[in-house]
Design a protein around this motif. Structure first.
Motif, PDB file in Angstrom:
ATOM      1  N   HIS A  22       0.854  -1.192   0.000  1.00 49.06           N
ATOM      2  CA  HIS A  22       0.000   0.000   0.000  1.00 49.06           C
ATOM      3  C   HIS A  22       0.891   1.244   0.000  1.00 49.06           C
ATOM      4  N   TYR A  24       0.907   3.638   1.854  1.00 49.18           N
ATOM      5  CA  TYR A  24       1.274   4.137   3.182  1.00 49.18           C
ATOM      6  C   TYR A  24       2.492   3.420   3.770  1.00 49.18           C
ATOM      7  N   ASP A  38      -3.584   1.743  -4.124  1.00 51.35           N
ATOM      8  CA  ASP A  38      -4.595   1.986  -3.088  1.00 51.35           C
ATOM      9  C   ASP A  38      -5.327   0.674  -2.803  1.00 51.35           C
ATOM     10  N   SER A  39      -6.267   0.727  -1.864  1.00 51.38           N
ATOM     11  CA  SER A  39      -6.913  -0.512  -1.410  1.00 51.38           C
ATOM     12  C   SER A  39      -7.676  -1.211  -2.545  1.00 51.38           C
ATOM     13  N   PHE A  61      -6.589  -6.135   7.493  1.00 54.43           N
ATOM     14  CA  PHE A  61      -7.765  -6.317   6.639  1.00 54.43           C
ATOM     15  C   PHE A  61      -7.372  -6.503   5.178  1.00 54.43           C
ATOM     16  N   MET A  62      -6.210  -6.007   4.783  1.00 55.87           N
ATOM     17  CA  MET A  62      -5.764  -6.137   3.384  1.00 55.87           C
ATOM     18  C   MET A  62      -5.319  -7.569   3.098  1.00 55.87           C
ATOM     19  N   TYR A 110     -16.956  -0.247   4.316  1.00 57.25           N
ATOM     20  CA  TYR A 110     -15.633   0.189   3.848  1.00 57.25           C
ATOM     21  C   TYR A 110     -14.696  -1.020   3.981  1.00 57.25           C
ATOM     22  N   ASN A 112     -11.851  -1.230   4.839  1.00 55.22           N
ATOM     23  CA  ASN A 112     -11.073  -1.128   6.085  1.00 55.22           C
ATOM     24  C   ASN A 112     -11.927  -1.654   7.235  1.00 55.22           C
ATOM     25  N   SER A 127     -12.310   3.890  -0.809  1.00 59.58           N
ATOM     26  CA  SER A 127     -12.509   5.334  -0.981  1.00 59.58           C
ATOM     27  C   SER A 127     -12.551   5.714  -2.456  1.00 59.58           C
ATOM     28  N   HIS A 173      -6.175  10.122  10.185  1.00 58.28           N
ATOM     29  CA  HIS A 173      -6.783  11.153   9.335  1.00 58.28           C
ATOM     30  C   HIS A 173      -7.693  12.095  10.144  1.00 58.28           C
ATOM     31  N   HIS A 196      -7.704  13.163   1.729  1.00 63.14           N
ATOM     32  CA  HIS A 196      -8.356  11.848   1.741  1.00 63.14           C
ATOM     33  C   HIS A 196      -9.712  11.981   2.449  1.00 63.14           C
ATOM     34  N   GLU A 198     -11.179  10.274   4.534  1.00 66.50           N
ATOM     35  CA  GLU A 198     -11.222   9.853   5.938  1.00 66.50           C
ATOM     36  C   GLU A 198     -11.014  11.049   6.885  1.00 66.50           C
ATOM     37  N   SER A 212      -9.187   9.143  -2.987  1.00 67.03           N
ATOM     38  CA  SER A 212      -8.368   8.058  -2.429  1.00 67.03           C
ATOM     39  C   SER A 212      -6.894   8.381  -2.668  1.00 67.03           C
ATOM     40  N   THR A 213      -6.023   7.565  -2.124  1.00 66.61           N
ATOM     41  CA  THR A 213      -4.581   7.811  -2.328  1.00 66.61           C
ATOM     42  C   THR A 213      -4.240   7.796  -3.824  1.00 66.61           C
ATOM     43  N   MET A 261       1.125   0.668   9.366  1.00 57.91           N
ATOM     44  CA  MET A 261       1.644   0.506   7.997  1.00 57.91           C
ATOM     45  C   MET A 261       3.180   0.449   7.999  1.00 57.91           C
TER      46      MET A 261
HETATM   47  P1  13P Z   1      -6.979   4.090  -0.005  1.00 57.55           P
HETATM   48  O1  13P Z   1      -5.559   3.809  -0.350  1.00 57.55           O
HETATM   49  O2  13P Z   1      -7.891   3.112  -0.640  1.00 57.55           O
HETATM   50  O3  13P Z   1      -7.323   5.507  -0.303  1.00 57.55           O
HETATM   51  O4  13P Z   1      -7.168   3.823   1.563  1.00 57.55           O
HETATM   52  C1  13P Z   1      -6.644   4.566   2.543  1.00 57.55           C
HETATM   53  C2  13P Z   1      -6.412   3.811   3.793  1.00 57.55           C
HETATM   54  O5  13P Z   1      -6.620   4.285   4.864  1.00 57.55           O
HETATM   55  C3  13P Z   1      -5.896   2.476   3.722  1.00 57.55           C
HETATM   56  O6  13P Z   1      -5.722   2.012   4.961  1.00 57.55           O
END
Ligand code: 13P
Ligand code: SF4
Length: 302
Positions: A22, A24, A38-39, A61-62, A110, A112, A127, A173, A196, A198, A212-213, A261
């Motif tokens: 990811h 992050y 991104d997710s 969760f990923m 979501y 997450n 997102s 966030h 973002h 969040e 989203s990211t 992360m």
């Molecule tokens: P995205 O990368 O899907 O925007 O998600 C952000 C996030 O918080 C992932 O944990």
């Protein structure tokens, strides 16, 4: 190439493994990964990969979602304690009570979130596809879990739905304040604010772009502007700077960091590739139930 990278490359070939990361995670982890995103993107990659082993550099969760989507594969995580606080911020009992209250309720979860929450949901979102999916659902009443801030953002984009919010948030966030954004804008008056969803609504309302990211990265790349105030986790500085050498990125809060992360490191990636430790398992009954909303997301988001 350093010794760790060389050894990881060798083991990936020998074991037919791929590394997913990811945005992050730290730059050195992203640099080692075969797929960074991104997710939503990472869920699609996990579903389609023909590698035998997926090393997922992210949070619990990923890795779980990857296993749910592609159970034949071995999914390893560099650090099993990497978790997302928000993933636990809704209760299955609350979902059941809400279902009693509304006949036509759709529970939108979501990604997450824990696999238990996915099991009692109708569709997952990330997102980058939440607005599209909620808009296209036939249901009028939507219970959006677990993130209140993303849920509120979606509700504003889709006013024709009755969106019921749940009190969950990303502690990283949600900690950013409008005052911090105002101060950053004063310091960098020519910068655009990229945020973002969040983040809290007061921060969103001071933003020039919300996404989203991956959306934030795309926006920065395509923009004629050369300065940006970024309101998301600082791992995105790695791809932002890599893809935009002439542009400047300022982070609205210092530090803006998801400690979970950052538990992913090159050393731990090497360790799980060598040993096969930290395998993700999901009980088959739970996996089948949690697969339904994830599959529906992938179908609806196309
Ligand atoms: P995205 O990368 O899907 O925007 O998600 C952000 C996030 O918080 C992932 O944990
Ligand atoms: Fe969870 Fe927030 Fe970390 Fe994303 S940044 S993994 S939402 S705690």
């Amino acid at each position: 190439m350093n010794n760790i990278t060389k050894e990881i490359e060798r083991l990936k070939k020998e074991k037919n493994a791929v590394i997913l990361a990811h945005y992050y995670t730290t730059g050195d982890v992203q640099a080692l990964a075969d797929y960074v995103g991104d997710s939503y993107y990472l869920a699609k990659v996990a579903q389609r990969t023909d590698a035998d082993i997926v090393v997922f550099c992210g949070v619990a969760f990923m890795g779980e979602s990857a296993k749910i989507l592609n159970p034949e594969k071995t999914v390893l995580m560099p650090d099993l304690s990497a978790n997302c606080a928000m993933a636990h911020m809704a209760q299955a009992e609350t979902v059941m009570a809400m279902r009693e209250q509304y006949d036509d309720l759709a529970v939108v979860c979501y990604i997450n979130s824990t696999s238990e929450l996915k099991c009692c949901s109708d569709v997952c979102v990330t997102s980058s596809n939440a607005v599209k999916i909620v808009r296209e659902l036939p249901n009028k009443n939507i219970f959006f879990i677990p993130d209140e801030n993303l849920g509120r953002f979606v509700a504003e984009q889709v006013p024709e739905k009755n969106i019921i919010l749940n009190k969950g948030c990303c502690p990283i966030h949600a900690a950013i304040t409008a005052a911090q954004i105002a101060a950053a804008k004063e310091e960098h008056p020519n910068a655009l604010v990229l945020t973002h969803p969040e983040c809290v609504k007061e921060v969103l309302s001071l933003s020039d772009f919300i996404g989203s990211t991956a959306d934030i990265l795309r926006f920065a790349e395509n923009s004629d502007c050369s300065e940006f105030i970024v309101c998301t986790e600082d791992g995105v500085s790695y791809p932002l700077e890599l893809l935009n050498p002439g542009k400047k990125f300022y982070f609205a809060a210092q530090p803006f960091c998801c400690a979970d992360m950052k538990l992913n490191t090159p050393e731990k990636i090497l360790h799980v590739l060598e040993t096969g430790e930290n395998e993700i398992t999901v009980d088959e009954d739970k996996r089948r139930k949690a697969l339904v909303p994830l599959d529906r997301m992938l179908e609806m988001a196309k």
